[in-house]
Design a protein around this motif. Sequence first.
Motif, PDB file in Angstrom:
ATOM      1  N   SER A  50       0.838  -1.201   0.000  1.00 47.59           N
ATOM      2  CA  SER A  50       0.000   0.000   0.000  1.00 47.59           C
ATOM      3  C   SER A  50       0.872   1.250   0.000  1.00 47.59           C
ATOM      4  CB  SER A  50      -0.910   0.014   1.223  1.00 47.59           C
ATOM      5  OG  SER A  50      -1.537   1.274   1.318  1.00 47.59           O
ATOM      6  N   ARG A  51       0.497   2.191  -0.854  1.00 45.03           N
ATOM      7  CA  ARG A  51       1.221   3.468  -0.938  1.00 45.03           C
ATOM      8  C   ARG A  51       0.699   4.465   0.075  1.00 45.03           C
ATOM      9  NH1 ARG A  51      -0.282   3.716  -7.162  1.00 45.03           N
ATOM     10  NH2 ARG A  51      -2.052   2.619  -6.248  1.00 45.03           N
ATOM     11  N   PHE A  52      -0.268   4.041   0.883  1.00 44.73           N
ATOM     12  CA  PHE A  52      -0.920   4.989   1.799  1.00 44.73           C
ATOM     13  C   PHE A  52      -0.812   4.560   3.259  1.00 44.73           C
ATOM     14  CE2 PHE A  52      -3.010   5.097  -2.318  1.00 44.73           C
ATOM     15  CZ  PHE A  52      -2.906   6.441  -2.645  1.00 44.73           C
ATOM     16  N   LYS A  71      -3.149  11.462  -5.819  1.00 42.90           N
ATOM     17  CA  LYS A  71      -3.199  11.152  -4.390  1.00 42.90           C
ATOM     18  C   LYS A  71      -4.479  11.682  -3.739  1.00 42.90           C
ATOM     19  CE  LYS A  71      -0.390  11.714  -0.237  1.00 42.90           C
ATOM     20  NZ  LYS A  71       0.836  12.329   0.299  1.00 42.90           N
ATOM     21  N   MET A 112      -7.348   8.584  -6.302  1.00 43.92           N
ATOM     22  CA  MET A 112      -7.272   7.453  -5.351  1.00 43.92           C
ATOM     23  C   MET A 112      -8.406   7.460  -4.319  1.00 43.92           C
ATOM     24  SD  MET A 112      -5.217   5.155  -6.073  1.00 43.92           S
ATOM     25  CE  MET A 112      -4.239   5.025  -7.547  1.00 43.92           C
ATOM     26  N   ARG A 128     -11.002   4.433  -3.902  1.00 37.70           N
ATOM     27  CA  ARG A 128     -11.211   3.801  -2.588  1.00 37.70           C
ATOM     28  C   ARG A 128     -12.699   3.753  -2.249  1.00 37.70           C
ATOM     29  NH1 ARG A 128      -6.325   5.624  -0.354  1.00 37.70           N
ATOM     30  NH2 ARG A 128      -7.196   7.696  -0.153  1.00 37.70           N
ATOM     31  N   ASP A 135      -5.227   0.970  -0.411  1.00 35.89           N
ATOM     32  CA  ASP A 135      -4.740   1.174  -1.772  1.00 35.89           C
ATOM     33  C   ASP A 135      -5.455   0.223  -2.749  1.00 35.89           C
ATOM     34  OD1 ASP A 135      -3.353   1.692  -4.063  1.00 35.89           O
ATOM     35  OD2 ASP A 135      -1.379   1.618  -3.122  1.00 35.89           O
ATOM     36  N   SER A 180      -3.000  -0.961  -6.123  1.00 34.24           N
ATOM     37  CA  SER A 180      -1.583  -1.310  -6.006  1.00 34.24           C
ATOM     38  C   SER A 180      -1.246  -2.515  -6.874  1.00 34.24           C
ATOM     39  CB  SER A 180      -1.248  -1.622  -4.552  1.00 34.24           C
ATOM     40  OG  SER A 180       0.061  -2.128  -4.476  1.00 34.24           O
TER      41      SER A 180
END
Lengths: 111, 233
Positions: B126-128, B140, B144, B148, B161, B164
């Motif tokens: 996950s980038r978050f 972002k 995203m 979500r 994420d 991903s």
Amino acid sequence: MLQQFLALTIVLYFVIRLFVQKSKDKISFSEFIFWFIFWMFVSSSVVFIKKIDSLAVYFGFSASGINILSYLALAILFYLFFRIRIRLAEMERNISIINKELTIKNYKKII
Amino acid sequence: MSIPKKKIFCVIPAWNEEANIVKTLEDVILFTDEIIVVDDGSTDDTLVLVNNFAKKTNTKNKKVIALSHIINRGQGAALATGNELALSLGADIIFHFDADGQFLSTDISKVLEPLLFDEFDVVLGSRFLGLESEMPFSKKNIIMPIARLFMNFFFNAHLTDPQSGFRALNRGAWEKIDIEQDGMAHCSEIIIKVLKNNLRVKEVPIKVLYSEYGLGASGGFKIVKDLFLRKIS
């Protein structure tokens, strides 16, 4: 009257094309039947346009028969477009499956 | 505690990645023994470079396999091909990694660890989750969060994420998940199928370096359209 004649001439052109395509085996039998019924429906609608007018009144539509036909044509077009999109998605999926199997088969042939 | 020995495969989809593929392979080979690169009908020298790398690197313990799609079918299709071969070669764990150099190979062990100890079936990068990825502002803060929300609302997927591409699944999980989406919608598709099969999921923080924008708003709409068409066809 002239409009009806013109419309029937156009329908006749498409029916002849349909028969030519079938004779050359360019379309399947079920496809031929589908389009044949479709053009017969269109030609009947053109011939019996007055009946459709009274039918429209009977069902309580405020528009005339020709307008009802236009709405119907649009609905059929949307439906056909929808069917083509689904069929296209299925074809795309099948191409990917063939591509995948071919790729793995080629790899296994090499090793 | 010693790490159980498992057969780990990395699947890398690559399309016209001649600029990055060698560096990616050099990085990834340090963390895994077997890599399958699926060249997705590239028109550049990606396949040649992978084959050259394989010739230099392949030993008894390390192996790079180059597969080649004769036509370009998209990232999802390339991953499906790689997965199928990995499973047929006896993979216990398969993880996906991008060829464009945006993922960090140092994150690989983080993604694999929960699977090695059989604590989870699926690990998603996950980038978050704290690590600061250099994600474009609009992606972002607009794209995203919408993605979500979409996944949350329609599929009850409470993940940080939803898009991903860095993921690892064990054999049992992959056997239940057939990637049918050829394009970028495979990310959402995998999550949906993971949840449907009640698999044990963990998200781990990863960092992503952005060299290009990637998926934009139009890409988002295409994903929704692809998921819808697949659902009704």
